[in-house]
Design a protein around this motif. Structure first.
Motif, PDB file in Angstrom:
ATOM      1  N   THR A  58       6.879  -5.464  -3.269  1.00  0.00           N
ATOM      2  CA  THR A  58       7.492  -4.737  -4.377  1.00  0.00           C
ATOM      3  C   THR A  58       6.414  -4.013  -5.180  1.00  0.00           C
ATOM      4  N   ALA A  59       5.339  -4.735  -5.473  1.00  0.00           N
ATOM      5  CA  ALA A  59       4.251  -4.142  -6.250  1.00  0.00           C
ATOM      6  C   ALA A  59       3.669  -2.937  -5.511  1.00  0.00           C
ATOM      7  N   THR A  73       4.985  -0.993  -3.105  1.00  0.00           N
ATOM      8  CA  THR A  73       5.876   0.177  -3.044  1.00  0.00           C
ATOM      9  C   THR A  73       5.990   0.829  -4.425  1.00  0.00           C
ATOM     10  N   THR A  74       6.056   0.019  -5.454  1.00  0.00           N
ATOM     11  CA  THR A  74       6.212   0.593  -6.794  1.00  0.00           C
ATOM     12  C   THR A  74       4.973   1.403  -7.191  1.00  0.00           C
ATOM     13  N   TYR A  75       3.782   0.827  -6.926  1.00  0.00           N
ATOM     14  CA  TYR A  75       2.548   1.564  -7.221  1.00  0.00           C
ATOM     15  C   TYR A  75       2.527   2.882  -6.458  1.00  0.00           C
ATOM     16  N   GLN A  85       4.922   4.648  -5.174  1.00  0.00           N
ATOM     17  CA  GLN A  85       5.917   5.612  -5.641  1.00  0.00           C
ATOM     18  C   GLN A  85       5.525   6.217  -6.984  1.00  0.00           C
ATOM     19  N   ALA A  86       4.947   5.383  -7.842  1.00  0.00           N
ATOM     20  CA  ALA A  86       4.514   5.881  -9.151  1.00  0.00           C
ATOM     21  C   ALA A  86       3.359   6.870  -8.986  1.00  0.00           C
ATOM     22  N   CYS A  87       2.429   6.543  -8.069  1.00  0.00           N
ATOM     23  CA  CYS A  87       1.316   7.456  -7.800  1.00  0.00           C
ATOM     24  C   CYS A  87       1.845   8.810  -7.365  1.00  0.00           C
ATOM     25  N   SER A 115       2.908  -3.035 -11.830  1.00  0.00           N
ATOM     26  CA  SER A 115       3.334  -1.859 -11.064  1.00  0.00           C
ATOM     27  C   SER A 115       4.567  -1.230 -11.716  1.00  0.00           C
ATOM     28  N   LEU A 147       4.982   2.500 -13.123  1.00  0.00           N
ATOM     29  CA  LEU A 147       6.101   3.386 -12.762  1.00  0.00           C
ATOM     30  C   LEU A 147       6.730   3.982 -14.028  1.00  0.00           C
ATOM     31  N   SER A 192       4.637   6.650 -15.268  1.00  0.00           N
ATOM     32  CA  SER A 192       4.679   7.856 -14.429  1.00  0.00           C
ATOM     33  C   SER A 192       5.865   8.748 -14.778  1.00  0.00           C
ATOM     34  N   PRO A 222      12.128  -5.529  -2.189  1.00  0.00           N
ATOM     35  CA  PRO A 222      11.509  -4.362  -2.838  1.00  0.00           C
ATOM     36  C   PRO A 222      12.518  -3.236  -2.931  1.00  0.00           C
TER      37      PRO A 222
END
Lengths: 503, 205
Positions: free
Chosen positions: A295-296, A298-300, A302-304, B20, B24, B27, B107
């Motif tokens: 989860t961490a 994928t979230t990182y 996607q945020a990037c 994270s 998000l 972002s 996720p």
């Protein structure tokens, strides 16, 4: 009470009469005197109470009235025959005969008869002992002996000094296959392969010194044919004959042992089930642990992407986020490491198993699962397969996993009615093979190459560990888990296990 | 009630997930505040701050479900989005039954979560407006005299002036005067408006 002809001097006669009268009334045994025609002349006090007649009632009557038929009728002949032939059948010998009381009851007596005679007149004296009690005791002893002899329990009597058997009942003789004659040359030590004379003697000490009245122990007995059976022994010391002896009552514990064994098997089976479900719980825990870093990550990521797409990129932020992605990836790796260790740790002892039995045992769990989904499981097991040397739980885990995969694949499929087939076979002299065949949705060509990779899954809620772990478990047994596409649809997963040569 | 910036509250014991999620939020320019435990959040939370709560359902100590219960006790209206793991569906169902807005399985795709967050924020805003209105109406009701209150209740119950006059033992004219005062004090534009206000206040009383 007396009625002796007065032929001597009055004084002497009187003296004798008193003496006799005292004797007759004191004697415990009944005394009856008759003349040579059988008529009762004397009837003692003990006779009165034994027969229930008063002396006055019987004096002068034929003594046969004290006897039951047929003696009653034949008694006159007995006397006649003795008087003419002189051959005594009872006189001076004594024997056991039947007598009859006034009330008609018959009872056993010990009768000794003496003869007396003066001149031409002869007479007989009978001394009678009631042996009812003695008889009863004897009968009891006889029937007791019979019971012991007939008992299915094994009963042994052996001499306290020599330990040689003196008596062994039929149950024991038949189970052992020895005759009594053979057994009388043997001692318990000869039957007990787990004892020596010394160790058996030590066992007897507390009985010999009176410390214990009885000892109970379990051991084995060896039959004449060399076969061995478990026994539970109850041993006592006593005086059962002329010399002190031990008596041993023995239960063949074979049945007992068998039910114990069954119980143990049931318990083992339960443990297996417990271990299987523990693995299920463990899997849920592992899923959670792997989900977190995933989860961490994928979230990182996607945020990037969002930062980059917005064109508003702070390279410091990006760097730190990407570093975190790396760290979380490492973390996921550690979870897998832990899982590997757990699988290794979870290995139980390997034993020889019939793989058909393993399949049947797994069915208890697998079948219930399948039935919940309306899917039948058919077994096609090759008979007479050689045993495999495996950790049964691990192999059952593999099987169960394959069955569950098949159920999942079949659940959505059209050919649900065709069910799942589990086959066992011996494809080569050195291997047995177990196959799980379904008619489910099958595996796509793209998925085929990744099938056994960890975390590869086509299931919505799958964690992608089942086939990966299964393959490792089979490999740990020196086998290989394979996938094949069925020509008529669905999948076949099969694994081979090496046959262990008996050594 | 001062206007506050809407905030996404994040409660997750897992540092990786928590950070994270914060990243998000950053972002997409959302204001956020992250907590490592339910208790930490509870200690810091101000009921008046609008926004939504992104809450891990499975946590050591106070679980997400327990926190949901505690917030309910405090009459917090903050919408909750639960994030759940693999096997937490039964828990998620329970959370929904207890009034959670939604749940999302880990996720997840970022857009999915962000959509839920936006929906939740909108809902929170609507809820808060409704609440404000309710407070207003309640405040106006406070200004009514007892007799005016009685008249309002009977009017809202659909009684005609004549009937109300009979019920209260006053003249119809007196009822009319009270009624006009009620409409004025309650700032009701119409009878329908007044009925709606009465019902809105009574809704949760």
């Amino acid at each position: 009470m007396n009625n002796i002809p007065a032929k001597r001097s009055a004084n002497f006669e009187h003296h004798r009469g008193v003496q006799l009268s005292a004797l007759l009334s004191a004697a415990v045994d009944a005394i009856v005197m008759i003349d040579q025609r059988g008529r009762i002349e004397t009837f003692s006090a003990a006779a009165e109470s034994m027969f229930g007649y008063r002396a006055s009632e019987v004096l002068g009557h034929n003594v046969s009235l004290l006897m039951p038929e047929p003696y009653q009728h034949e008694h006159d002949q007995y006397i006649g025959s003795y008087l003419s032939s002189g051959r005594a059948k009872i006189i001076g010998i004594g024997r056991e005969v039947q007598a009859q009381r006034k009330d008609g009851t018959v009872f056993p007596i010990d009768l000794s008869v003496g003869e007396f005679g003066t001149g031409g007149e002869r007479g007989f004296v009978g001394i009678i002992r009631d042996i009812t009690d003695k008889k009863r005791a004897e009968e009891k002893l006889t029937s007791l002996g019979k019971i012991i002899e007939e008992s299915v329990n094994e009963i042994y009597v052996f001499d306290a000094d020599t330990l040689l058997f003196t008596e062994v009942n039929r149950g024991a003789r038949e189970n052992l296959g020895y005759t009594l004659k053979e057994l009388r040359r043997l001692t318990p030590v000869d039957l007990k392969p787990d004892y020596t004379r010394e160790s058996f003697d030590r066992l007897l000490v507390p009985l010999r010194n009176g410390e214990m009245e009885k000892i109970v122990f379990s051991t084995r007995h060896c039959r004449k044919d060399g076969s061995v059976y478990p026994v539970s022994v109850h041993l006592q010391l006593g005086q059962y004959g002329p010399a002190p002896s031990f008596i041993a009552i023995i239960l063949d514990a074979t049945e007992q042992e068998e039910s114990k064994k069954k119980e143990r098997q049931n318990r083992d089976q339960l443990t297996h089930v417990a271990r299987l479900s523990t693995l299920g719980e463990m899997a849920a825990g592992i899923a959670h642990e792997i989900n977190q870093p995933l989860t961490a990550i994928t979230t990182y990521a996607q945020a990037c992407l969002r930062f980059i797409e917005a064109g508003d990129v702070d390279s410091g932020d990006l760097q730190s986020a990407l570093r975190k992605v790396g760290e979380q990836g490492q973390r996921a790796g550690q979870v897998i490491q832990k899982l590997r260790a757990l699988v290794k740790q979870g290995a139980g002892p390997r034993e020889l198993f019939d793989c058909n039995q393993l399949i049947r045992d797994t069915m208890t769990l697998g079948d219930a699962d399948a039935r919940d989904h309306g899917i039948a499981i058919h077994l096609a097991l090759a008979p007479g397969l050689p045993p495999v040397f495996v950790d049964a739980v691990q192999i059952q885990q593999v099987l169960l996993n394959l069955i569950r995969n098949s159920i999942d694949a079949m659940d959505a499929a059209e050919h649900k009615a065709a069910g799942i087939r589990i086959e066992s076979a011996q494809p080569s002299p050195t291997e047995v093979e177990i196959s799980v065949i379904d008619h489910g949705s099958g595996v796509s060509v793209e998925a085929e190459s990744e099938l056994f990779n960890p975390f590869f899954t086509t299931k919505e809620s799958g964690m992608g560990m089942g086939l990966s772990i299964s393959r490792s478990l089979v490999a740990a047994h020196g086998g290989k888990l394979r996938y094949a596409r069925n020509p008529d649809g669905g999948s076949t997963f099969s694994f081979r296990l090496p046959i262990t040569r008996g050594d | 009630m001062a206007t506050q910036t809407a905030t996404v509250f994040i409660v997750d014991d897992d540092e990786g997930v928590r950070e994270s999620l914060g990243f998000l939020m950053k972002s997409v320019g959302l204001n956020f505040s992250a907590f490592a435990s339910a208790q930490q959040f509870l200690d810091a939370y101000d009921l008046n701050i609008p926004g939504c709560l992104v809450l891990d359902i499975r946590m050591p100590g106070m679980s997400g479900l327990e926190l949901q219960g505690k917030l309910k006790e405090r009459q917090a209206i903050l919408p909750i989005i639960f994030i759940t793991g693999h096997g937490d569906v039964p828990m998620a169902v329970e959370a929904m039954q207890n009034g959670a807005v939604d749940f999302i399985q880990k996720p997840f795709r970022d857009q999915e979560l962000l959509d839920r967050i936006n929906e939740a924020m909108e809902q929170d805003s609507t809820n808060r407006q409704g609440l404000l209105q309710k407070h207003d109406i309640a405040a106006r009701m406070e200004t009514l005299t007892q007799r005016e209150h009685e008249v309002m209740d009977l009017v809202a119950a659909g009684r005609a002036n004549k009937v109300i006059a009979g019920d209260l033992g006053v003249s119809q004219r007196t009822v009319e005067i009270h009624r006009a005062r009620v409409m004025e004090k309650m700032q009701a534009r119409s009878l329908a408006d007044l009925v709606r206000m009465v019902m809105q206040v009574r809704e949760e009383a």
